[in-house]
Write a protein that holds these residues in place. Structure first.
Motif, mmCIF file in Angstrom:
data_model
loop_
_atom_site.group_PDB
_atom_site.id
_atom_site.type_symbol
_atom_site.label_atom_id
_atom_site.label_comp_id
_atom_site.label_asym_id
_atom_site.label_seq_id
_atom_site.Cartn_x
_atom_site.Cartn_y
_atom_site.Cartn_z
ATOM 1 N N TYR A 150 37.137 -6.112 -29.596
ATOM 2 C CA TYR A 150 36.410 -7.142 -30.955
ATOM 3 C C TYR A 150 37.676 -6.738 -31.942
ATOM 4 C CZ TYR A 150 34.900 -2.962 -33.509
ATOM 5 O OH TYR A 150 34.822 -1.717 -34.201
ATOM 6 N N GLN A 151 38.130 -5.676 -32.152
ATOM 7 C CA GLN A 151 39.001 -5.382 -33.128
ATOM 8 C C GLN A 151 40.334 -6.506 -32.858
ATOM 9 O OE1 GLN A 151 39.949 -1.263 -32.724
ATOM 10 N NE2 GLN A 151 38.359 -0.589 -33.866
ATOM 11 N N ARG A 152 40.780 -6.622 -31.636
ATOM 12 C CA ARG A 152 41.977 -7.703 -31.234
ATOM 13 C C ARG A 152 41.594 -8.942 -31.436
ATOM 14 N NH1 ARG A 152 42.183 -8.191 -25.148
ATOM 15 N NH2 ARG A 152 40.338 -9.023 -25.819
ATOM 16 N N ASP A 153 40.400 -9.285 -31.187
ATOM 17 C CA ASP A 153 39.928 -10.733 -31.211
ATOM 18 C C ASP A 153 39.867 -11.159 -32.843
ATOM 19 O OD1 ASP A 153 39.685 -10.946 -28.607
ATOM 20 O OD2 ASP A 153 37.476 -10.335 -28.478
ATOM 21 N N ARG A 154 39.320 -10.185 -33.507
ATOM 22 C CA ARG A 154 39.120 -10.399 -34.983
ATOM 23 C C ARG A 154 40.530 -10.506 -35.555
ATOM 24 N NH1 ARG A 154 36.822 -12.965 -39.397
ATOM 25 N NH2 ARG A 154 35.847 -11.205 -40.887
ATOM 26 N N LEU A 155 41.558 -9.636 -35.205
ATOM 27 C CA LEU A 155 42.800 -9.617 -35.707
ATOM 28 C C LEU A 155 43.617 -10.941 -35.371
ATOM 29 C CD1 LEU A 155 43.832 -5.989 -35.157
ATOM 30 C CD2 LEU A 155 43.727 -7.070 -37.365
ATOM 31 N N VAL A 156 43.336 -11.413 -34.047
ATOM 32 C CA VAL A 156 43.980 -12.682 -33.807
ATOM 33 C C VAL A 156 43.312 -13.709 -34.594
ATOM 34 C CG1 VAL A 156 43.969 -14.286 -31.732
ATOM 35 C CG2 VAL A 156 44.416 -11.763 -31.276
ATOM 36 N N ALA A 157 42.142 -13.859 -34.832
ATOM 37 C CA ALA A 157 41.542 -14.825 -35.699
ATOM 38 C C ALA A 157 42.314 -14.872 -37.059
ATOM 39 C CB ALA A 157 39.969 -14.687 -35.668
ATOM 40 N N LEU A 158 42.215 -13.602 -37.713
ATOM 41 C CA LEU A 158 42.874 -13.501 -38.886
ATOM 42 C C LEU A 158 44.350 -13.685 -38.888
ATOM 43 C CD1 LEU A 158 41.333 -10.070 -40.169
ATOM 44 C CD2 LEU A 158 40.861 -12.301 -40.950
ATOM 45 N N GLY A 159 45.142 -14.158 -37.838
ATOM 46 C CA GLY A 159 46.544 -14.537 -37.726
ATOM 47 C C GLY A 159 47.423 -13.459 -37.668
ATOM 48 N N CYS A 160 47.120 -12.068 -36.958
ATOM 49 C CA CYS A 160 48.024 -11.124 -36.604
ATOM 50 C C CYS A 160 48.477 -11.324 -35.448
ATOM 51 C CB CYS A 160 46.999 -9.998 -36.621
ATOM 52 S SG CYS A 160 48.003 -8.460 -36.236
ATOM 53 N N THR A 161 49.747 -11.183 -35.061
ATOM 54 C CA THR A 161 50.517 -11.713 -33.950
ATOM 55 C C THR A 161 51.076 -10.362 -33.263
ATOM 56 O OG1 THR A 161 52.623 -12.018 -35.200
ATOM 57 C CG2 THR A 161 51.167 -13.740 -35.086
#
Length: 697
Positions: free
Chosen positions: A665-676
């Motif tokens: 869920y941390q990965r998914d949230r970070l991806v949603a925020l634009g982290c690459t």
């Protein structure tokens, strides 16, 4: 002295040799007065004793004919010279003291001097003088008497001459004091040491020459002396310069003696006693080990500082893990650490600064200031200049400090300001990481063994980097971060928390960093050779190292030595170390970037700095600290800050890595925020170099 009369052609600078002397005045005459023949009618030439006249500077302006008969000098040889050139060096002090006070005397007392003859020998003379004229133009007319010829007529002339010479030239001071306490006479040593004119001393009270604080003691001792009894004591005499000179002396009560009829005081400068007294005075207010003020001296000086007005800032400095240092290395090294810390504190230059050691490993600083900014700036200065590794007996001891400060703009007393700082220090200690505290004796023994093993591991190759992948959203490896590991033959692979504390305490931290860096650069070269030159290698650099002037040049040389391309390397620096980077650090960062090496801020968000701080630093990317990743969707503040960092990085075109990613869920949230870019156990722990190749396509 002779320079004033060096120009014989200048009438203004040449008062004489054309003078004739008469009682109470002098006047110019025609002819060459330096020729004894031209003054043949003078009454002075008829005298059986040598007569000379000198001006206020001591320059000889006139000599009578007898000077030639007695001393052998022709007038042309000595007129115009300084009389001091003709005196024995040991008699100069007496003559100078007499010349300095000549205008206060109607007729001078007899003084004994030795004069240089034209034949190069010394002749003993008895001298008495009087002033002719007034003001700066006065003349001193002196009658000289050859005491050798005179004492031939005395039955005891041999003994008297010897005794007078001994008294005048002995190193010890002698004074004859009347029963009423007035001085009858002194010898030459009193003049040489204290500067008093022997002609002006007689009649003055002996106690007038003592330090005011010592007079009562000396009077009590002398008053208790019976006939022919003596007493030994020490006291301070006041010289003509105002200096207090401690002397050891003996007083003999010879008042009942029919010849002496008074006291004989004999003494000498007590150099050892003066040093001891100064040492006692120093230790009363200073710490004997470090030389800083002690508690008593600090309290006295700080209260005087408060009395001057204005605010008072106070800081307590506590050396962390000092007991552990003592236990691990011994008390000798512990004492050396304290001395080094004290020396660094003492070297701080700051207006109205007081520095003290209150005992143990606790130091206190105080500064007078109108605001608390001064004590906060001083706190930063102490953290920068004092909390540095110390080299002792070939080993590096890392020193950590705790500092607590307080400030009062209108202090009524020192105690409240000191109590406030002490309370802050206690709060800091209570909230400190247990790792930073003291350790037990059993732990000390274990750490000693651990320390020996760590030294061996450095030479055997057990200390090495493992590499943790940094991946994109699809899990493809973009780069790897070098993390120190200890491949222990018994305990297995040990992480940084097992290595760093003991390495820092033992002064091996830099050696560990150097080993990891060299092996990381060599691994980067292996990646390139295997066709993975696009995979970057992140290395952590200590801020103390990057602040060295030649760091960038040496770093690039090491890249070349190991065959690593600079553009394949990312240097990571923690944010807290970049809050106030020095000029040298910034220059090194710029030089690395010009060579293609990237610079990244590690643990971003923990330094409590403005996000706009990124605009001021020559960096290429940031790493979001793992505690903010752990708080995503759990702690609103952590989520908001993570969102802000990712957005700002994107707008500034900076790379952004989220470290500590452990949950999907941390990965998914970070991806949603634009982290690459992501790093954490969700993808892979740190692995040995060979396993990295297994993870690569």
């Amino acid at each position: 002295m002779n320079d004033r009369h060096a120009d014989a052609g200048s009438e203004e600078s040449e008062i004489s040799p054309q003078v004739a002397l008469a009682p109470g005045r002098y006047r110019r005459v025609e002819g060459d007065a330096s020729d004894p023949g031209s003054l043949g009618g003078s009454a002075l030439d008829s005298l059986p004793d040598p007569v000379i006249a000198i001006d206020a500077s001591g320059t000889l302006l006139y000599v009578n004919r007898v000077v030639t008969d007695v001393l052998g000098w022709e007038p042309d040889d000595i007129v115009g010279r300084s009389v001091l050139d003709l005196l024995h060096p040991d008699d100069l002090n007496i003559v100078l003291a007499s010349m300095a006070t000549v205008t206060t005397k109607k007729v001078g007392e007899l003084i004994m001097v030795r004069a240089l003859t034209a034949h190069g020998s010394w002749m003993a003379l008895e001298v008495r003088g009087a002033v002719q004229g007034a003001g700066d133009d006065h003349l001193n007319v002196l009658v000289l008497r050859d005491t050798t010829h005179r004492h031939r007529l005395e039955l005891d002339q041999g003994e008297v001459g010897v005794l007078r010479s001994v008294m005048a030239n002995m190193h010890g001071m002698i004074a004859l004091v009347e029963p009423d306490g007035s001085v009858r006479s002194i010898n030459g040593a009193v003049t040489r040491i204290l500067g008093y004119d022997p002609e002006l001393i007689p009649g003055q009270q002996f106690t007038d020459f003592l330090h005011v604080d010592d007079r009562a003691q000396v009077v009590d001792v002398i008053s208790a002396l019976g006939p022919h009894e003596s007493a030994h004591l020490d006291a301070r005499f006041t010289a003509t310069s105002g200096e207090s000179i401690t002397c050891e002396f003996t007083v003999n009560n010879m008042c009942a003696d029919s010849t002496v009829r008074g006291y004989i005081v004999s003494g000498q400068v007590a150099a050892g006693l003066t040093d001891a007294r100064n040492r006692v005075d120093f230790l009363a207010h200073h710490d004997g080990r470090t030389g800083l003020l002690n508690r008593h001296g600090f309290m006295k000086a700080a209260n005087e500082l408060i009395a001057q007005g204005g605010g008072l800032g106070l800081m307590i400095v506590d050396v962390m893990r000092f007991r552990s240092i003592n236990e691990l290395y011994g008390e000798t090294v512990g004492d050396a650490v304290l001395s080094a810390v004290a020396s660094r504190i003492d070297e701080i230059r700051w207006p109205d600064l007081l520095t003290a050691r209150f005992g143990g490993d606790e130091f206190v600083l105080a500064v007078r200031s109108a605001s608390d900014s001064a004590i906060e700036m001083l706190r930063e200065r102490v953290g920068r200049d004092v909390a540095r590794a110390i080299q002792i007996d070939g080993q590096e001891i890392n020193v950590g400090l705790r500092t607590a400060v307080s400030f009062d703009p209108n202090p009524e007393g020192l105690e409240s300001v000191l109590a406030s700082a002490s309370n802050e220090l206690m709060r800091i200690k209570r909230n400190a990481d247990p790792e930073s505290g003291e350790i037990s004796v059993d732990s000390i023994n274990k750490r000693r063994a651990h320390l020996d093993q760590l030294r061996s591991a450095l030479t055997s190759g057990e200390i090495q980097p493992f590499f943790q992948p940094i991946v994109d959203p699809d899990g493809r490896i973009l780069s790897v971060e070098a993390l120190v590991r200890w491949v222990h033959p018994v305990r297995g692979v040990l992480g940084v928390n097992e290595i760093l504390p003991i390495a820092q305490m033992a002064g091996l931290a830099e050696a560990v960093d150097e080993r990891v860096l060299d092996m990381s650069l060599a691994f980067a070269s292996r990646l390139s050779d295997a066709g993975h030159g696009d995979v970057e290698v992140h290395v952590n650099v200590d801020p103390k190292v990057i602040s060295r002037a030649a760091f960038a040049a040496h770093f690039l040389e090491r890249c070349s030595f190991h065959g690593a391309r600079p553009e394949q390397i990312v240097v990571e620096l923690t944010e807290t170390d970049l809050l106030a980077p020095g000029v040298t650090s910034l220059d090194n960062m710029q030089e690395l970037r010009r060579a293609g090496t990237h610079v990244s801020i590690d643990d971003f968000g923990t330094g409590y700095s403005s996000l706009s701080h990124l605009l001021e630093l020559p960096v290429d990317g940031v790493k979001i600290d793992r505690k903010f990743i752990a708080g995503i969707d759990v702690d609103p503040a952590a989520t908001n800050l993570t969102t802000a960092i990712i957005g700002l990085s994107e707008s500034l075109q900076l790379g952004c890595v989220a470290e500590g990613v452990e949950q999907p869920y941390q990965r998914d949230r970070l991806v949603a925020l634009g982290c690459t870019a992501f790093q954490g156990w969700l993808y892979s722990p740190a692995v040995p170099p060979d396993e990295v190749f297994a993870l690569l396509p």
